[in-house]
Write an enzyme that holds these catalytic residues in place. Structure first.
Site, short mmCIF file in Angstrom:
data_model
loop_
_atom_site.label_atom_id
_atom_site.label_comp_id
_atom_site.label_asym_id
_atom_site.label_seq_id
_atom_site.Cartn_x
_atom_site.Cartn_y
_atom_site.Cartn_z
N ASP A 197 0.83 -1.21 0.00
CA ASP A 197 0.00 0.00 0.00
C ASP A 197 0.87 1.26 0.00
O ASP A 197 1.82 1.38 0.79
CB ASP A 197 -0.86 -0.03 1.27
CG ASP A 197 -2.00 0.99 1.27
OD1 ASP A 197 -2.87 0.89 0.40
OD2 ASP A 197 -2.00 1.87 2.15
N GLU A 239 1.98 -0.22 -4.68
CA GLU A 239 1.01 0.77 -5.13
C GLU A 239 1.72 2.12 -5.16
O GLU A 239 2.11 2.65 -4.11
CB GLU A 239 -0.20 0.83 -4.18
CG GLU A 239 -1.29 1.75 -4.72
CD GLU A 239 -2.17 2.38 -3.64
OE1 GLU A 239 -3.27 2.84 -3.97
OE2 GLU A 239 -1.75 2.43 -2.48
N HIS A 313 -10.38 -1.44 -5.60
CA HIS A 313 -11.35 -1.05 -4.56
C HIS A 313 -11.39 0.46 -4.33
O HIS A 313 -12.19 0.93 -3.52
CB HIS A 313 -10.98 -1.76 -3.26
CG HIS A 313 -9.66 -1.32 -2.73
ND1 HIS A 313 -8.47 -1.55 -3.38
CD2 HIS A 313 -9.34 -0.60 -1.62
CE1 HIS A 313 -7.48 -1.01 -2.70
NE2 HIS A 313 -7.97 -0.43 -1.62
#
Ligand code: TEU
Ligand code: CA
Length: 543
Positions: A197, A239, A313
């Site tokens: 992340d 990411e 998402h």
């Protein structure tokens, strides 16, 4: 070759995937119960969004214990079972690693805020007030200042996301070692790797208001690799909203021992006004978009690897965003599938994409769960935007679009739960659902399944060079893949209207490999394309 180079990854957002106990919240046993379906689709790995202990301020991206499973999602035994059952079906579980920040309820932060001399204080980023104010005007991705004042100790802490997501201080070596220990805990369990992340933020220099790509970012990743990933056959995907082809090489060049690949977002940001936010909408310029995607397709030789995705998402559903989720829902969903899955890189499918699930429409903020949308709504109301404008932006871009429960069948709540779903199921579940898709050979699902199989059968899809065709055409995306005398030509019309194109130097003998309109032949001088028509042919010295 690494296993992830011809793999297809499927992202599961656990809260919305499958509930097993009627509490309205998707859970790990629910995922395990659907592994046969995912095996049928043909995927190799699941990227599992966070299932760790969390107060759910940001739906699990605020972690209070990295080595515990949130009771809503199940137990550690359930997790072990998911890994084992996945393995039986050739499906690896890739965990979401959120180590730019923790929850403010993580024990490290609970300790850290006790006093300035607490052993964990320096695990986070604290600054004294400047003239009684926050140290600077850095803002949080979820609106407002990135600094929150801690009354007890008289200092501010940094949070690039919500105030319940304090940023970790990667300068602190003990903190880094604790993170590596935690990663090894999961690796030793046999997980297939990590999705990292917002990993481009860990080297931040908050005093200089530098967040992405700090000077020590790559040193940290190398160190992480050395302590955790080295010698293990796992995949990692960072990411990185800030990635450019040059920086992506730094992350993913195998010789540098950092990550397998990163998610880049260039093509995801072209429908917003430059310099503004994701909520400031602009029409997509297809030529610009094709160029952005193509730039990444040709960026790497031996020194990097691409990831391929249309949605996750955090983003709207592709069929609603760039396709037509009404008249041409099936055609456009297949069109985007064909376009992406014949490109070079590792494709990611976001749950429900494979059946052409759509964005949802809300008419009131009360229907919104997502913290990002809710904060933006209140901030923009204060700034004088109209409710209608804001709700429109949320309908187009809001993160809940992707988070409605997966539509499994036409029974109540779409077979997602027997209870009350945490976020409402979309009314179109009666016609758009997995049961329907499996029984219909013409469904979006079967095109995805076919494309995954094509990647397994044809090294040209994995390794072939990419060449953009018709670069200036504003409606048709066309490209070629070339590999050892073999050639694939892919055409995709991103348009509600019929289109006509002509192409030079095209093969006279070829095989149509995939099509969303039952096409069997092509007149290259005058190719008539139906709305959202896409197809691929294979030709050349085929052995
Ligand atoms: O997202 C990173 C991020 O920057 C997002 O806030 C993104 O800008 C936004 O959602 C786009 O709409 C990651 C996770 O994917 C996201 O779910 C988390 O909320 C965020 O990090 C914080 O962990
Ligand atoms: Ca449940």
């Amino acid at each position: 070759m690494k296993w992830w180079q011809n793999a297809v990854v499927y992202q599961v957002y656990p809260r919305s995937f499958q509930d097993s106990n009627g509490d309205g919240i998707g859970d790990i046993p629910g995922i395990t119960s659907r592994l046969d379906y995912l095996e049928e689709l043909g995927i190799d790995a699941i990227w599992l969004s966070p299932v760790y202990a969390s107060p759910n301020d940001d739906n699990g991206y605020d972690i209070s214990d990295y080595q515990a499973i949130h009771p809503e999602f199940g137990t550690m035994e359930d997790m072990d079972e998911l890994i084992a059952e996945g393995e039986k079906r050739g499906i690896r579980i890739v965990m979401d690693l959120v180590v730019n920040h923790t929850s403010d309820e993580h024990n490290w932060f609970v300790e850290a805020r006790k006093s300035k001399d607490n052993a964990y204080r320096d695990y986070y980023i604290w600054r004294d007030p400047v003239d009684g104010q926050a140290p600077n005007d850095l803002t949080s991705a979820f609106n407002g200042s990135a600094w929150t004042f801690d009354e007890d100790s008289g200092q501010y802490y940094l949070h690039l996301f919500s105030r319940k997501q304090p940023d970790l201080n990667w300068e602190n070596e003990r903190m880094r070692q604790d993170v590596y220990k935690m990663m090894n805990f999961w690796l030793d369990k046999g997980v297939g790797g990590f999705r990292l992340d917002v990993i481009d933020l860990i080297g931040k220099l908050p005093d200089e208001k530098l967040t992405a790509n700090g000077p020590k970012l790559h040193d940290y990743l190398k160190e992480m690799h050395e302590h955790t990933l080295k010698g293990r056959d796992v995949m990692t995907v960072g990411e990185t909203w800030s990635a450019t082809p040059d920086s992506a090489k730094l992350y993913s060049d195998p010789a540098r021992n950092e990550l397998s690949m990163v998610f880049q977002f260039e093509h995801m940001m072209l429908d917003e006004q430059p310099g503004k936010t994701k909520w400031d909408l602009k029409e997509l310029d297809l030529v610009e978009w094709k160029q952005a995607l193509s730039k990444w397709q040709v960026a790497f030789k031996e020194d990097g690897w691409n990831s391929l995705f249309w949605n996750n998402h955090d983003t709207p559903r592709v069929v609603s965003r760039w396709g037509n989720d009404d008249t041409y829902r099936i055609e456009s969903a297949k069109c985007f599938a064909i376009l992406l899955h014949l490109m070079k890189g590792t494709p990611y499918i976001y749950q429900g994409e494979e059946i052409g699930m759509t964005n949802r429409i809300i008419t009131s903020i009360d229907e919104v769960d997502d913290i990002e949308s809710r904060n933006m709504y209140h901030e923009r109301l204060e700034q004088g935007y109209s409710k209608e404008e804001i709700l429109h932006a949320i309908n187009v871009k809001g993160r809940d679009n992707a988070r409605t429960p997966v539509q499994w069948d036409s029974s109540e709540h779409a077979g997602f739960t027997t209870g009350k779903p945490w976020l409402a199921v979309q009314p179109n579940y009666t016609s758009i659902n997995v049961e329907q898709a499996l029984s219909d050979k013409e469904s979006v699902f079967h095109t995805y399944k076919q494309l995954i199989q094509l990647r397994k059968d044809h090294p040209a899809i994995v390794w072939g060079d990419y060449i953009l065709l018709l670069p200036d055409n504003p409606n048709v995306f066309a490209y070629e893949r070339q590999y050892q005398g073999e050639k694939w030509v892919v055409l995709a019309s991103i348009s509600d209207e019929k289109q006509k194109v002509s192409l030079d130097d095209m093969p006279t003998e070829y095989e149509v490999m995939v099509t969303n309109y039952n096409r069997s032949a092509v007149d290259w001088n005058s190719v008539d394309l139906n709305p959202y028509e896409a197809f691929a042919v294979r030709a050349g010295e085929i052995n």
